[in-house]
Motif scaffolding. Structure first.
Motif, PDB file in Angstrom:
ATOM      1  N   ALA A   1       0.828  -1.211   0.000  1.00 23.43           N
ATOM      2  CA  ALA A   1       0.000   0.000   0.000  1.00 23.43           C
ATOM      3  C   ALA A   1       0.862   1.262   0.000  1.00 23.43           C
ATOM      4  O   ALA A   1       0.582   2.212  -0.742  1.00 23.43           O
ATOM      5  CB  ALA A   1      -0.933  -0.007   1.212  1.00 23.43           C
ATOM      6  N   VAL A   2       1.903   1.279   0.814  1.00 28.51           N
ATOM      7  CA  VAL A   2       2.779   2.458   0.873  1.00 28.51           C
ATOM      8  C   VAL A   2       3.491   2.648  -0.461  1.00 28.51           C
ATOM      9  O   VAL A   2       3.596   3.768  -0.970  1.00 28.51           O
ATOM     10  CB  VAL A   2       3.781   2.322   2.047  1.00 28.51           C
ATOM     11  N   GLY A   3       3.960   1.557  -1.054  1.00 28.45           N
ATOM     12  CA  GLY A   3       4.615   1.656  -2.360  1.00 28.45           C
ATOM     13  C   GLY A   3       3.680   2.171  -3.432  1.00 28.45           C
ATOM     14  O   GLY A   3       4.050   3.029  -4.238  1.00 28.45           O
ATOM     15  N   GLU A   4       2.462   1.664  -3.448  1.00 30.11           N
ATOM     16  CA  GLU A   4       1.473   2.109  -4.439  1.00 30.11           C
ATOM     17  C   GLU A   4       1.118   3.582  -4.228  1.00 30.11           C
ATOM     18  O   GLU A   4       1.000   4.342  -5.191  1.00 30.11           O
ATOM     19  CB  GLU A   4       0.227   1.246  -4.380  1.00 30.11           C
ATOM     20  N   ALA A   5       0.972   3.994  -2.972  1.00 32.99           N
ATOM     21  CA  ALA A   5       0.673   5.402  -2.696  1.00 32.99           C
ATOM     22  C   ALA A   5       1.803   6.301  -3.195  1.00 32.99           C
ATOM     23  O   ALA A   5       1.554   7.367  -3.757  1.00 32.99           O
ATOM     24  CB  ALA A   5       0.443   5.609  -1.204  1.00 32.99           C
ATOM     25  N   GLY A   6       3.038   5.865  -3.008  1.00 32.93           N
ATOM     26  CA  GLY A   6       4.178   6.642  -3.503  1.00 32.93           C
ATOM     27  C   GLY A   6       4.185   6.752  -5.008  1.00 32.93           C
ATOM     28  O   GLY A   6       4.458   7.822  -5.566  1.00 32.93           O
ATOM     29  N   ARG A   7       3.865   5.639  -5.692  1.00 29.33           N
ATOM     30  CA  ARG A   7       3.811   5.682  -7.164  1.00 29.33           C
ATOM     31  C   ARG A   7       2.702   6.613  -7.634  1.00 29.33           C
ATOM     32  O   ARG A   7       2.887   7.380  -8.582  1.00 29.33           O
ATOM     33  CB  ARG A   7       3.604   4.267  -7.719  1.00 29.33           C
ATOM     34  N   ARG A   8       1.543   6.560  -6.994  1.00 31.56           N
ATOM     35  CA  ARG A   8       0.443   7.448  -7.396  1.00 31.56           C
ATOM     36  C   ARG A   8       0.802   8.908  -7.161  1.00 31.56           C
ATOM     37  O   ARG A   8       0.505   9.768  -7.992  1.00 31.56           O
ATOM     38  CB  ARG A   8      -0.825   7.092  -6.628  1.00 31.56           C
ATOM     39  N   ALA A   9       1.425   9.187  -6.018  1.00 23.86           N
ATOM     40  CA  ALA A   9       1.818  10.563  -5.722  1.00 23.86           C
ATOM     41  C   ALA A   9       2.841  11.058  -6.732  1.00 23.86           C
ATOM     42  O   ALA A   9       2.772  12.196  -7.192  1.00 23.86           O
ATOM     43  CB  ALA A   9       2.372  10.657  -4.302  1.00 23.86           C
ATOM     44  N   ALA A  10       3.785  10.202  -7.098  1.00 23.68           N
ATOM     45  CA  ALA A  10       4.803  10.593  -8.085  1.00 23.68           C
ATOM     46  C   ALA A  10       4.159  10.891  -9.433  1.00 23.68           C
ATOM     47  O   ALA A  10       4.524  11.856 -10.105  1.00 23.68           O
ATOM     48  CB  ALA A  10       5.850   9.488  -8.223  1.00 23.68           C
ATOM     49  N   ARG A  11       3.193  10.060  -9.833  1.00 25.11           N
ATOM     50  CA  ARG A  11       2.507  10.312 -11.109  1.00 25.11           C
ATOM     51  C   ARG A  11       1.742  11.624 -11.065  1.00 25.11           C
ATOM     52  O   ARG A  11       1.586  12.291 -12.082  1.00 25.11           O
ATOM     53  CB  ARG A  11       1.564   9.158 -11.442  1.00 25.11           C
ATOM     54  N   ALA A  12       1.278  12.011  -9.882  1.00 26.68           N
ATOM     55  CA  ALA A  12       0.528  13.263  -9.744  1.00 26.68           C
ATOM     56  C   ALA A  12       1.459  14.461  -9.560  1.00 26.68           C
ATOM     57  O   ALA A  12       0.998  15.592  -9.458  1.00 26.68           O
ATOM     58  CB  ALA A  12      -0.430  13.161  -8.555  1.00 26.68           C
ATOM     59  N   GLY A  13       2.764  14.186  -9.479  1.00 24.45           N
ATOM     60  CA  GLY A  13       3.709  15.286  -9.344  1.00 24.45           C
ATOM     61  C   GLY A  13       3.918  15.747  -7.922  1.00 24.45           C
ATOM     62  O   GLY A  13       4.461  16.816  -7.684  1.00 24.45           O
ATOM     63  N   TRP A  14       3.523  14.941  -6.926  1.00 25.50           N
ATOM     64  CA  TRP A  14       3.682  15.320  -5.531  1.00 25.50           C
ATOM     65  C   TRP A  14       4.917  14.667  -4.958  1.00 25.50           C
ATOM     66  O   TRP A  14       5.176  13.489  -5.166  1.00 25.50           O
ATOM     67  CB  TRP A  14       2.452  14.891  -4.725  1.00 25.50           C
ATOM     68  N   ASP A  15       5.719  15.425  -4.224  1.00 28.84           N
ATOM     69  CA  ASP A  15       6.921  14.917  -3.574  1.00 28.84           C
ATOM     70  C   ASP A  15       6.863  15.302  -2.102  1.00 28.84           C
ATOM     71  O   ASP A  15       6.852  16.487  -1.766  1.00 28.84           O
ATOM     72  CB  ASP A  15       8.155  15.522  -4.244  1.00 28.84           C
ATOM     73  N   ALA A  16       6.838  14.321  -1.213  1.00 26.40           N
ATOM     74  CA  ALA A  16       6.708  14.566   0.221  1.00 26.40           C
ATOM     75  C   ALA A  16       7.853  15.406   0.767  1.00 26.40           C
ATOM     76  O   ALA A  16       7.702  16.087   1.775  1.00 26.40           O
ATOM     77  CB  ALA A  16       6.627  13.237   0.971  1.00 26.40           C
ATOM     78  N   ARG A  17       9.006  15.359   0.122  1.00 29.44           N
ATOM     79  CA  ARG A  17      10.149  16.119   0.619  1.00 29.44           C
ATOM     80  C   ARG A  17      10.006  17.606   0.362  1.00 29.44           C
ATOM     81  O   ARG A  17      10.609  18.418   1.065  1.00 29.44           O
ATOM     82  CB  ARG A  17      11.428  15.607  -0.032  1.00 29.44           C
ATOM     83  N   THR A  18       9.200  17.996  -0.629  1.00 28.47           N
ATOM     84  CA  THR A  18       9.131  19.404  -0.984  1.00 28.47           C
ATOM     85  C   THR A  18       7.730  20.008  -0.867  1.00 28.47           C
ATOM     86  O   THR A  18       7.576  21.214  -0.959  1.00 28.47           O
ATOM     87  CB  THR A  18       9.598  19.616  -2.433  1.00 28.47           C
ATOM     88  N   ALA A  19       6.725  19.182  -0.660  1.00 28.27           N
ATOM     89  CA  ALA A  19       5.352  19.669  -0.598  1.00 28.27           C
ATOM     90  C   ALA A  19       4.758  19.402   0.770  1.00 28.27           C
ATOM     91  O   ALA A  19       5.151  18.480   1.451  1.00 28.27           O
ATOM     92  CB  ALA A  19       4.513  18.995  -1.676  1.00 28.27           C
ATOM     93  N   GLY A  20       3.793  20.207   1.140  1.00 23.11           N
ATOM     94  CA  GLY A  20       3.159  20.029   2.446  1.00 23.11           C
ATOM     95  C   GLY A  20       2.140  18.932   2.487  1.00 23.11           C
ATOM     96  O   GLY A  20       2.005  18.219   3.460  1.00 23.11           O
ATOM     97  N   SER A  21       1.386  18.756   1.424  1.00 19.80           N
ATOM     98  CA  SER A  21       0.359  17.717   1.418  1.00 19.80           C
ATOM     99  C   SER A  21       0.125  17.266  -0.015  1.00 19.80           C
ATOM    100  O   SER A  21       0.386  18.023  -0.953  1.00 19.80           O
ATOM    101  CB  SER A  21      -0.930  18.235   2.037  1.00 19.80           C
ATOM    102  N   PRO A  22      -0.370  16.046  -0.170  1.00 22.83           N
ATOM    103  CA  PRO A  22      -0.591  15.540  -1.532  1.00 22.83           C
ATOM    104  C   PRO A  22      -1.746  16.270  -2.199  1.00 22.83           C
ATOM    105  O   PRO A  22      -2.583  16.876  -1.534  1.00 22.83           O
ATOM    106  CB  PRO A  22      -0.924  14.062  -1.315  1.00 22.83           C
ATOM    107  N   PRO A  23      -1.810  16.217  -3.506  1.00 20.48           N
ATOM    108  CA  PRO A  23      -2.932  16.840  -4.207  1.00 20.48           C
ATOM    109  C   PRO A  23      -4.235  16.137  -3.821  1.00 20.48           C
ATOM    110  O   PRO A  23      -4.246  14.952  -3.527  1.00 20.48           O
ATOM    111  CB  PRO A  23      -2.599  16.614  -5.686  1.00 20.48           C
ATOM    112  N   SER A  24      -5.304  16.893  -3.797  1.00 14.27           N
ATOM    113  CA  SER A  24      -6.596  16.295  -3.453  1.00 14.27           C
ATOM    114  C   SER A  24      -7.395  16.025  -4.713  1.00 14.27           C
ATOM    115  O   SER A  24      -7.077  16.522  -5.795  1.00 14.27           O
ATOM    116  CB  SER A  24      -7.386  17.211  -2.519  1.00 14.27           C
TER     117      SER A  24
END
Length: 77
Positions: A52-75
């Motif tokens: 689940a964590v790996g899949e969430a990371g892949r989805r966030a990457a596809r959406a252009g979200w990076d936890a190191r530089t952004a405050g929260s993922p896109p909604s």
């Protein structure tokens, strides 16, 4: 392969242990619902948070979200 039948409390405890071990925080009601729905063996439950964590990371990457530089993922709203 048959999965040994556990009671809900046992499945819930397995899910809670594995989620916590992987740093995943979930509401108690959500853990209860997952435990009631997914009757996996202990080895598969141990793998589920990693998946689940790996899949969430892949989805966030596809959406252009990076936890190191952004405050929260896109909604989605």
């Amino acid at each position: 392969m048959p999965v040994p039948r556990c009671d809900l409390a046992t499945w819930r405890a397995l899910w809670e242990r594995e989620l916590a071990a992987h740093g995943v925080t979930a509401a108690p009601d959500d853990v209860r619902d997952v435990a009631a729905r997914f009757h996996l063996g202990p080895d598969r439950i141990a793998d589920a948070p990693l998946t689940a964590v790996g899949e969430a990371g892949r989805r966030a990457a596809r959406a252009g979200w990076d936890a190191r530089t952004a405050g929260s993922p896109p909604s989605c709203t």
